[in-house]
Design a protein around this motif. Sequence first.
Motif, PDB file in Angstrom:
ATOM      1  N   ASN A  47      15.969 -29.733  -0.128  1.00  0.00           N
ATOM      2  CA  ASN A  47      15.181 -30.566   0.788  1.00  0.00           C
ATOM      3  C   ASN A  47      14.477 -29.702   1.819  1.00  0.00           C
ATOM      4  O   ASN A  47      14.857 -29.701   3.000  1.00  0.00           O
TER       5      ASN A  47
ATOM      6  N   SER B 124      23.812 -39.982   4.169  1.00  0.00           N
ATOM      7  CA  SER B 124      22.644 -39.340   4.777  1.00  0.00           C
ATOM      8  C   SER B 124      21.549 -39.171   3.718  1.00  0.00           C
ATOM      9  O   SER B 124      21.756 -39.415   2.538  1.00  0.00           O
ATOM     10  N   ASP B 125      20.412 -38.711   4.162  1.00  0.00           N
ATOM     11  CA  ASP B 125      19.311 -38.424   3.248  1.00  0.00           C
ATOM     12  C   ASP B 125      19.334 -36.968   2.776  1.00  0.00           C
ATOM     13  O   ASP B 125      18.352 -36.494   2.204  1.00  0.00           O
TER      14      ASP B 125
ATOM     15  N   ASP C  69      20.425 -36.920  -2.841  1.00  0.00           N
ATOM     16  CA  ASP C  69      20.562 -38.161  -3.602  1.00  0.00           C
ATOM     17  C   ASP C  69      21.732 -37.991  -4.572  1.00  0.00           C
ATOM     18  O   ASP C  69      22.410 -36.957  -4.566  1.00  0.00           O
TER      19      ASP C  69
END
Length: 82
Positions: A16, A33-34, A37
């Motif tokens: 990320n 959280s982001d 995934d």
Amino acid sequence: MADVKAAIFAFIAARNPGLPPGSVTGSTSLVTSDALDSIGILDLMMHLGDRFGVEIDEDSFDLSNFESVDTLAHFIDDRRPA
């Protein structure tokens, strides 16, 4: 265990690149959280297993092991070969 945490942070940062620095901490949940995934979590577990010689079985994919970066680091560190 610091090397395991560093490997987790590096994996998340590489996966990320748009995440702001410092947005993922030791208490960051990998589930809610982001940061990753579901495929990212699987890739992370395989990466950590290969890097630290830890055998990852399907029982290891319990959500409690992903409560936080710190929790996952402890989980991997506890299973590393001596």
